[in-house]
Write a protein that holds these residues in place. Structure first.
Motif, PDB file in Angstrom:
ATOM      1  N   GLU A 291       0.820  -1.210   0.000  1.00  0.00           N
ATOM      2  CA  GLU A 291       0.000   0.000   0.000  1.00  0.00           C
ATOM      3  C   GLU A 291       0.856   1.264   0.000  1.00  0.00           C
ATOM      4  O   GLU A 291       0.490   2.283  -0.583  1.00  0.00           O
ATOM      5  N   ASN A 292       2.015   1.160   0.665  1.00  0.00           N
ATOM      6  CA  ASN A 292       2.904   2.325   0.754  1.00  0.00           C
ATOM      7  C   ASN A 292       3.813   2.461  -0.468  1.00  0.00           C
ATOM      8  O   ASN A 292       4.711   3.306  -0.476  1.00  0.00           O
ATOM      9  N   GLY A 293       3.580   1.598  -1.469  1.00  0.00           N
ATOM     10  CA  GLY A 293       4.312   1.730  -2.724  1.00  0.00           C
ATOM     11  C   GLY A 293       5.720   1.187  -2.723  1.00  0.00           C
ATOM     12  O   GLY A 293       6.543   1.580  -3.557  1.00  0.00           O
ATOM     13  N   ILE A 294       6.030   0.270  -1.784  1.00  0.00           N
ATOM     14  CA  ILE A 294       7.365  -0.339  -1.756  1.00  0.00           C
ATOM     15  C   ILE A 294       7.453  -1.369  -2.892  1.00  0.00           C
ATOM     16  O   ILE A 294       6.751  -2.376  -2.884  1.00  0.00           O
ATOM     17  N   LYS A 295       8.298  -1.109  -3.866  1.00  0.00           N
ATOM     18  CA  LYS A 295       8.352  -1.936  -5.083  1.00  0.00           C
ATOM     19  C   LYS A 295       8.691  -3.392  -4.795  1.00  0.00           C
ATOM     20  O   LYS A 295       8.111  -4.299  -5.380  1.00  0.00           O
TER      21      LYS A 295
END
Length: 280
Positions: free
Chosen positions: A24-28
């Motif tokens: 959700e926090n966009g950590i690839k």
């Protein structure tokens, strides 16, 4: 990072999975891991391939493949087809004597698919308010006559193959990990061995893997499976299931591993009356 996230998570998110929060926090890196988990295919004894008749109606290649494989595996089936008819759901419900509560629940579905005894009902809003019934038909030759059976009229073994064959069809088209519980359920040893050999030969150049459980002791075959690929599951005195790799045991040259297993050499056998029953 874990401590920072812990502080930022609201009270109603305390039970959220760590990987999901990272995604959700966009950590690839987390996105790739979550996508890998989502690609895992789980097949257990009660699994039915989701809307298989609908898929096979749209995919002639899949339909042809499954028919060819069923014939090759000596099931008596030589062709698979899909029949579809527009029907009045209430007429069908009356014929198969569906409980009124279930009929009312299904009536609330405006768009969707319902599976009842191997029959798939596709609901869609239209002027006639009618429903599409889709069924698999399996064709046999009996005494020179062509006979078609519905899927629910087939043996448990044939129905089980219909659960497993789409897995083989998909190999090479994507890289997936398959978790199959009781792969040998309702199948002859030779059919289980054939399925595993087909998987191994088809997946050898790709990234697909299979992890399966089985009760068929004939699958303990070191000519086709490496010793470190076999794990035994045994319950201890506290009722806990313990996993132990076959590679923990030394195998002597020429040893009959199947007989050794039945005699309790590797554990993971029923203790009937408090002792193992050793095949002589």
């Amino acid at each position: 990072m874990a401590e920072v996230l812990k502080e930022s998570i609201q009270e109603n998110q305390r039970n959220q999975l760590f990987l999901s929060k990272l995604q959700e926090n966009g950590i690839k890196k987390a996105e790739k891991i979550v996508e890998w988990f989502r690609s895992i295919q789980v097949i257990f004894p009660g699994t039915k391939v989701r809307a298989l008749p609908v898929r096979m109606k749209a995919d002639e290649e899949l339909r042809t493949y499954i028919g060819r494989m069923l014939e090759r595996m000596d099931t008596g089936v030589f062709e698979v087809s899909v029949a579809s008819d527009e029907i009045d759901f209430h007429e069908i419900a009356a014929k198969i004597d569906l409980p009124r509560a279930l009929v009312e629940e299904i009536e609330e579905i405006k768009n969707g698919i319902v599976n009842l005894a191997g029959k798939y009902f596709i609901f869609g809003e239209n002027k006639k308010k009618r429903t599409m019934l889709i069924q698999l038909k399996l064709t046999h030759k009996l005494n020179g006559r062509v006979v078609r059976f519905n899927i629910d009229e087939e043996s448990d073994g044939t129905q089980r193959l219909l659960d497993l064959l789409p897995m083989l069809f998909a190999i090479g088209k994507n890289e997936t990990v398959y978790l199959v519980d009781e792969i040998d359920r309702s199948l002859h040893t030779k059919l289980s061995q054939f399925l595993l050999a087909e998987f191994a030969s088809t997946a050898c150049n790709g990234g697909s893997q299979i992890l399966f459980t089985a009760h068929d002791i004939n699958l303990i075959n070191l000519h086709s499976v490496r010793q470190d690929e076999i794990w035994f599951i045994e319950k201890n005195g506290r009722g806990e299931s313990i996993l132990r790799p076959f590679s923990d045991f030394e195998i002597r040259e020429g040893q009959d591993t199947l007989k050794a297993y039945l005699c309790g050499r590797f554990g993971a056998i029923p203790m009937i009356g408090g002792s193992s029953i050793c095949a002589q």
